[in-house]
Motif scaffolding. Sequence first.
Motif, PDB file in Angstrom:
ATOM      1  N   LEU A  80       0.810  -1.218   0.000  1.00 27.54           N
ATOM      2  CA  LEU A  80       0.000   0.000   0.000  1.00 27.54           C
ATOM      3  C   LEU A  80       0.842   1.267   0.000  1.00 27.54           C
ATOM      4  N   SER A  81       2.153   1.112  -0.088  1.00 34.21           N
ATOM      5  CA  SER A  81       3.037   2.275   0.069  1.00 34.21           C
ATOM      6  C   SER A  81       3.009   3.199  -1.141  1.00 34.21           C
ATOM      7  N   SER A  82       3.404   4.430  -0.864  1.00 35.76           N
ATOM      8  CA  SER A  82       3.515   5.471  -1.874  1.00 35.76           C
ATOM      9  C   SER A  82       4.789   6.243  -1.555  1.00 35.76           C
ATOM     10  N   CYS A  83       4.808   7.524  -1.864  1.00 41.09           N
ATOM     11  CA  CYS A  83       6.050   8.284  -1.694  1.00 41.09           C
ATOM     12  C   CYS A  83       6.087   9.147  -0.434  1.00 41.09           C
ATOM     13  N   HIS A  84       5.003   9.223   0.322  1.00 41.64           N
ATOM     14  CA  HIS A  84       5.031   9.964   1.580  1.00 41.64           C
ATOM     15  C   HIS A  84       3.992   9.377   2.536  1.00 41.64           C
ATOM     16  N   THR A  85       4.209   9.632   3.818  1.00 41.84           N
ATOM     17  CA  THR A  85       3.340   9.145   4.883  1.00 41.84           C
ATOM     18  C   THR A  85       3.046  10.331   5.794  1.00 41.84           C
ATOM     19  N   ALA A  86       1.862  10.360   6.363  1.00 50.25           N
ATOM     20  CA  ALA A  86       1.512  11.450   7.271  1.00 50.25           C
ATOM     21  C   ALA A  86       0.726  10.901   8.453  1.00 50.25           C
ATOM     22  N   ARG A  87       0.663  11.720   9.513  1.00 50.84           N
ATOM     23  CA  ARG A  87      -0.120  11.379  10.704  1.00 50.84           C
ATOM     24  C   ARG A  87      -0.976  12.573  11.097  1.00 50.84           C
ATOM     25  N   ILE A  88      -2.245  12.292  11.361  1.00 51.32           N
ATOM     26  CA  ILE A  88      -3.164  13.332  11.819  1.00 51.32           C
ATOM     27  C   ILE A  88      -4.260  12.694  12.664  1.00 51.32           C
ATOM     28  N   GLY A  89      -4.528  13.279  13.809  1.00 44.77           N
ATOM     29  CA  GLY A  89      -5.629  12.820  14.656  1.00 44.77           C
ATOM     30  C   GLY A  89      -5.584  11.356  15.025  1.00 44.77           C
ATOM     31  N   GLY A  90      -4.383  10.768  15.142  1.00 42.68           N
ATOM     32  CA  GLY A  90      -4.256   9.351  15.459  1.00 42.68           C
ATOM     33  C   GLY A  90      -4.343   8.431  14.255  1.00 42.68           C
ATOM     34  N   TYR A  91      -4.490   8.988  13.061  1.00 45.27           N
ATOM     35  CA  TYR A  91      -4.591   8.208  11.824  1.00 45.27           C
ATOM     36  C   TYR A  91      -3.323   8.356  10.988  1.00 45.27           C
ATOM     37  N   THR A  92      -3.053   7.324  10.185  1.00 46.12           N
ATOM     38  CA  THR A  92      -1.966   7.347   9.219  1.00 46.12           C
ATOM     39  C   THR A  92      -2.551   7.641   7.848  1.00 46.12           C
ATOM     40  N   ILE A  93      -1.855   8.500   7.099  1.00 41.52           N
ATOM     41  CA  ILE A  93      -2.270   8.841   5.736  1.00 41.52           C
ATOM     42  C   ILE A  93      -1.105   8.472   4.832  1.00 41.52           C
ATOM     43  N   GLU A  94      -1.327   7.581   3.894  1.00 45.59           N
ATOM     44  CA  GLU A  94      -0.266   7.106   3.007  1.00 45.59           C
ATOM     45  C   GLU A  94      -0.557   7.520   1.575  1.00 45.59           C
ATOM     46  N   GLY A  95       0.377   8.249   0.994  1.00 52.57           N
ATOM     47  CA  GLY A  95       0.277   8.594  -0.419  1.00 52.57           C
ATOM     48  C   GLY A  95      -0.572   9.817  -0.689  1.00 52.57           C
ATOM     49  N   HIS A  96      -1.002   9.933  -1.936  1.00 55.25           N
ATOM     50  CA  HIS A  96      -1.672  11.132  -2.447  1.00 55.25           C
ATOM     51  C   HIS A  96      -3.173  11.149  -2.125  1.00 55.25           C
ATOM     52  N   VAL A  97      -3.477  11.034  -0.846  1.00 56.24           N
ATOM     53  CA  VAL A  97      -4.868  11.057  -0.382  1.00 56.24           C
ATOM     54  C   VAL A  97      -5.395  12.491  -0.510  1.00 56.24           C
ATOM     55  N   PRO A  98      -6.553  12.670  -1.151  1.00 53.24           N
ATOM     56  CA  PRO A  98      -7.123  14.014  -1.248  1.00 53.24           C
ATOM     57  C   PRO A  98      -7.416  14.596   0.137  1.00 53.24           C
TER      58      PRO A  98
END
Length: 156
Positions: A80-98
């Motif tokens: 499921l990987s992409s080129c960046h990962t983020a964290r917000i509000g206890g959630y992980t965001i992977e890739g080019h999520v709108p």
Amino acid sequence: MIRRPPLARRALLLGAGAATLLVACAQGAEPLAIQVYKTPSCGCCTKWVEALRAAGLKPSINELDDLTPVRATYGVADTLSSCHTARIGGYTIEGHVPPSDILRLLQERPKALGLAVPGMPIGSPGMEMPGAGAEPYATLMLLDAKGATRVFARHG
């Protein structure tokens, strides 16, 4: 139909807005703060961060040469990987999520690890290319660290 005076309606809306803000603040120090992990040389990641800012999110950037340990820490399967990962509000965001999907996630607060847009679909935030049409892609909800997902939203 019950008619409320305009002042009462405004007070009701202000109260609902204040309650929403209090809930968001209770879930994190700054409700719209998002930690982004990216490599130093990735241009599309920078464009994605610009899309986050335009949507009212407040990104804080962490540049790393290898994001594999970050993904492993937060339960993102390699498939499921992409080129960046983020964290917000206890959630992980992977890739080019709108950004709209991220805001919806924070509003709905489902039991999940986060969201992912695997790969780098053309037309996703940060991957817009002049003259190229957007390819259809799905934002996936990460259900567990083993890679189980379900579709959260469809785009393109």
